[in-house]
Design an enzyme around this catalytic site. Structure first.
Site, PDB file in Angstrom:
ATOM      1  N   ASP A  30       0.856  -1.197   0.000  1.00 62.76           N
ATOM      2  CA  ASP A  30       0.000   0.000   0.000  1.00 62.76           C
ATOM      3  C   ASP A  30       0.891   1.246   0.000  1.00 62.76           C
ATOM      4  O   ASP A  30       1.873   1.324   0.741  1.00 62.76           O
ATOM      5  CB  ASP A  30      -0.900  -0.017   1.246  1.00 62.76           C
ATOM      6  CG  ASP A  30      -2.026   0.999   1.155  1.00 62.76           C
ATOM      7  OD1 ASP A  30      -3.188   0.595   1.157  1.00 62.76           O
ATOM      8  OD2 ASP A  30      -1.728   2.222   1.089  1.00 62.76           O
ATOM      9  N   ILE A  31       0.501   2.211  -0.831  1.00 64.80           N
ATOM     10  CA  ILE A  31       1.314   3.433  -0.979  1.00 64.80           C
ATOM     11  C   ILE A  31       1.201   4.359   0.246  1.00 64.80           C
ATOM     12  O   ILE A  31       2.051   5.212   0.472  1.00 64.80           O
ATOM     13  CB  ILE A  31       0.909   4.181  -2.275  1.00 64.80           C
ATOM     14  CG1 ILE A  31       2.055   5.033  -2.803  1.00 64.80           C
ATOM     15  CG2 ILE A  31      -0.346   5.006  -2.078  1.00 64.80           C
ATOM     16  CD1 ILE A  31       1.799   5.562  -4.208  1.00 64.80           C
ATOM     17  N   ASN A  86     -13.011  -3.141   2.484  1.00 65.43           N
ATOM     18  CA  ASN A  86     -14.045  -2.108   2.486  1.00 65.43           C
ATOM     19  C   ASN A  86     -14.889  -2.167   1.214  1.00 65.43           C
ATOM     20  O   ASN A  86     -14.349  -2.365   0.123  1.00 65.43           O
ATOM     21  CB  ASN A  86     -13.396  -0.723   2.577  1.00 65.43           C
ATOM     22  CG  ASN A  86     -12.593  -0.544   3.854  1.00 65.43           C
ATOM     23  OD1 ASN A  86     -12.954  -1.065   4.902  1.00 65.43           O
ATOM     24  ND2 ASN A  86     -11.486   0.185   3.771  1.00 65.43           N
ATOM     25  N   HIS A  92     -15.730   3.348   3.693  1.00 64.09           N
ATOM     26  CA  HIS A  92     -14.318   3.737   3.601  1.00 64.09           C
ATOM     27  C   HIS A  92     -13.607   3.166   2.388  1.00 64.09           C
ATOM     28  O   HIS A  92     -12.382   3.074   2.353  1.00 64.09           O
ATOM     29  CB  HIS A  92     -13.558   3.350   4.887  1.00 64.09           C
ATOM     30  CG  HIS A  92     -12.393   4.242   5.199  1.00 64.09           C
ATOM     31  ND1 HIS A  92     -11.174   4.116   4.566  1.00 64.09           N
ATOM     32  CD2 HIS A  92     -12.268   5.281   6.039  1.00 64.09           C
ATOM     33  CE1 HIS A  92     -10.358   5.035   5.028  1.00 64.09           C
ATOM     34  NE2 HIS A  92     -10.998   5.768   5.921  1.00 64.09           N
ATOM     35  N   GLN A  93     -14.357   2.781   1.345  1.00 60.16           N
ATOM     36  CA  GLN A  93     -13.687   2.314   0.121  1.00 60.16           C
ATOM     37  C   GLN A  93     -13.379   3.525  -0.751  1.00 60.16           C
ATOM     38  O   GLN A  93     -14.281   4.276  -1.134  1.00 60.16           O
ATOM     39  CB  GLN A  93     -14.575   1.326  -0.658  1.00 60.16           C
ATOM     40  CG  GLN A  93     -13.878   0.765  -1.903  1.00 60.16           C
ATOM     41  CD  GLN A  93     -14.734  -0.237  -2.671  1.00 60.16           C
ATOM     42  OE1 GLN A  93     -15.926  -0.375  -2.412  1.00 60.16           O
ATOM     43  NE2 GLN A  93     -14.128  -0.919  -3.623  1.00 60.16           N
ATOM     44  N   HIS A  99     -10.388  -5.056  -2.971  1.00 58.21           N
ATOM     45  CA  HIS A  99      -9.053  -5.274  -2.412  1.00 58.21           C
ATOM     46  C   HIS A  99      -9.139  -5.646  -0.943  1.00 58.21           C
ATOM     47  O   HIS A  99     -10.024  -5.190  -0.229  1.00 58.21           O
ATOM     48  CB  HIS A  99      -8.155  -4.039  -2.594  1.00 58.21           C
ATOM     49  CG  HIS A  99      -8.761  -2.767  -2.110  1.00 58.21           C
ATOM     50  ND1 HIS A  99      -9.707  -2.061  -2.821  1.00 58.21           N
ATOM     51  CD2 HIS A  99      -8.565  -2.067  -0.957  1.00 58.21           C
ATOM     52  CE1 HIS A  99     -10.057  -0.977  -2.146  1.00 58.21           C
ATOM     53  NE2 HIS A  99      -9.390  -0.965  -1.005  1.00 58.21           N
ATOM     54  N   PHE A 100      -8.209  -6.484  -0.539  1.00 61.07           N
ATOM     55  CA  PHE A 100      -8.055  -6.863   0.862  1.00 61.07           C
ATOM     56  C   PHE A 100      -6.782  -6.196   1.389  1.00 61.07           C
ATOM     57  O   PHE A 100      -5.735  -6.283   0.759  1.00 61.07           O
ATOM     58  CB  PHE A 100      -7.897  -8.388   1.003  1.00 61.07           C
ATOM     59  CG  PHE A 100      -9.161  -9.151   0.718  1.00 61.07           C
ATOM     60  CD1 PHE A 100      -9.570  -9.376  -0.589  1.00 61.07           C
ATOM     61  CD2 PHE A 100      -9.926  -9.655   1.758  1.00 61.07           C
ATOM     62  CE1 PHE A 100     -10.737 -10.079  -0.859  1.00 61.07           C
ATOM     63  CE2 PHE A 100     -11.092 -10.353   1.498  1.00 61.07           C
ATOM     64  CZ  PHE A 100     -11.502 -10.571   0.191  1.00 61.07           C
ATOM     65  N   HIS A 101      -6.913  -5.529   2.527  1.00 61.73           N
ATOM     66  CA  HIS A 101      -5.738  -4.975   3.200  1.00 61.73           C
ATOM     67  C   HIS A 101      -5.207  -6.016   4.185  1.00 61.73           C
ATOM     68  O   HIS A 101      -6.002  -6.578   4.956  1.00 61.73           O
ATOM     69  CB  HIS A 101      -6.106  -3.752   4.046  1.00 61.73           C
ATOM     70  CG  HIS A 101      -6.667  -2.583   3.306  1.00 61.73           C
ATOM     71  ND1 HIS A 101      -5.924  -1.452   3.048  1.00 61.73           N
ATOM     72  CD2 HIS A 101      -7.909  -2.335   2.809  1.00 61.73           C
ATOM     73  CE1 HIS A 101      -6.674  -0.557   2.428  1.00 61.73           C
ATOM     74  NE2 HIS A 101      -7.896  -1.069   2.265  1.00 61.73           N
TER      75      HIS A 101
HETATM   76  P1  AMP Z   1      -9.688   1.677   0.586  1.00 58.34           P
HETATM   77  O1  AMP Z   1      -9.933   2.844   1.469  1.00 58.34           O
HETATM   78  O2  AMP Z   1     -10.035   0.364   1.231  1.00 58.34           O
HETATM   79  O3  AMP Z   1     -10.320   1.828  -0.792  1.00 58.34           O
HETATM   80  O4  AMP Z   1      -8.119   1.619   0.389  1.00 58.34           O
HETATM   81  C1  AMP Z   1      -7.454   2.025  -0.777  1.00 58.34           C
HETATM   82  C2  AMP Z   1      -5.982   1.909  -0.491  1.00 58.34           C
HETATM   83  O5  AMP Z   1      -5.279   2.001  -1.723  1.00 58.34           O
HETATM   84  C3  AMP Z   1      -5.419   3.011   0.411  1.00 58.34           C
HETATM   85  O6  AMP Z   1      -4.868   2.407   1.582  1.00 58.34           O
HETATM   86  C4  AMP Z   1      -4.355   3.689  -0.442  1.00 58.34           C
HETATM   87  O7  AMP Z   1      -3.210   4.074   0.281  1.00 58.34           O
HETATM   88  C5  AMP Z   1      -4.051   2.612  -1.461  1.00 58.34           C
HETATM   89  N1  AMP Z   1      -3.528   3.085  -2.735  1.00 58.34           N
HETATM   90  C6  AMP Z   1      -4.017   4.062  -3.521  1.00 58.34           C
HETATM   91  N2  AMP Z   1      -3.274   4.216  -4.625  1.00 58.34           N
HETATM   92  C7  AMP Z   1      -2.277   3.304  -4.547  1.00 58.34           C
HETATM   93  C8  AMP Z   1      -1.156   2.969  -5.375  1.00 58.34           C
HETATM   94  N3  AMP Z   1      -0.926   3.598  -6.530  1.00 58.34           N
HETATM   95  N4  AMP Z   1      -0.339   1.978  -4.972  1.00 58.34           N
HETATM   96  C9  AMP Z   1      -0.560   1.337  -3.806  1.00 58.34           C
HETATM   97  N5  AMP Z   1      -1.596   1.596  -2.983  1.00 58.34           N
HETATM   98  C10 AMP Z   1      -2.433   2.575  -3.333  1.00 58.34           C
END
Ligand code: AMP
Length: 137
Positions: A30-31, A86, A92-93, A99-101
């Site tokens: 995650d960035i 999410n 919070h998406q 995607h799974f964190h």
């Molecule tokens: P969510 O809130 O569950 O949709 O999480 C989206 C996640 O994507 C966030 O934690 C961001 O930091 C991550 N994210 C967004 N852009 C990128 C990217 N280019 N590379 C890696 N992670 C990203």
């Protein structure tokens, strides 16, 4: 489905720090990590939310999630973690691609913070609701 930052990562149009890839699944750092090793695991299938995902993609993700979690834990030395998924902007998406964190919980308190406000469960309502959900499956 509209293009997202994750479909661009899948297509190789923008870079990512990949940790795993197969025909159906991609995982990368995650960035904006909540803690060291915060990893995202995504299906290559373009689905916005989990309920829209095919059984095939769900199976592919389910098969590798525990292995990726083990790798993140071993590499970071963390022993506890959250898996967060999410669906929808109010949930919070931010990126509309499933995607799974995987978020290590560190001793210094970094990781996922959770606001958990339990309500009570009425027995009669619960029985009716459980039956209604089961009928939808
Ligand atoms: P969510 O809130 O569950 O949709 O999480 C989206 C996640 O994507 C966030 O934690 C961001 O930091 C991550 N994210 C967004 N852009 C990128 C990217 N280019 N590379 C890696 N992670 C990203």
């Amino acid at each position: 489905m509209a293009e997202t930052i994750f479909s661009k990562i899948i297509a190789g149009e923008i870079p990512s720090h990949k940790v795993y890839e197969d025909d159906q699944v991609l995982a990368f750092l995650d960035i904006g990590p909540l803690s060291k090793g915060h990893t995202l695991v995504i299906p290559k299938e373009p689905a916005e939310t989990l309920d829209q995902l095919s059984d095939e993609s769900a199976e592919a993700i389910g098969r590798v999630l525990p292995r990726i979690a083990r790798g993140v834990m071993k590499a970071t030395g963390a022993t506890e973690y959250n898996v967060l998924q999410n669906n929808g902007s109010r949930a919070h998406q931010a990126v509309m691609h499933v995607h799974f964190h995987i978020i290590p919980k560190e001793g210094d308190g970094t990781g996922l913070g959770i606001g958990w406000k339990p309500q009570s469960l009425d027995n009669e309502e619960a029985a009716e609701l459980a039956a209604r959900i089961a009928r939808e499956l």
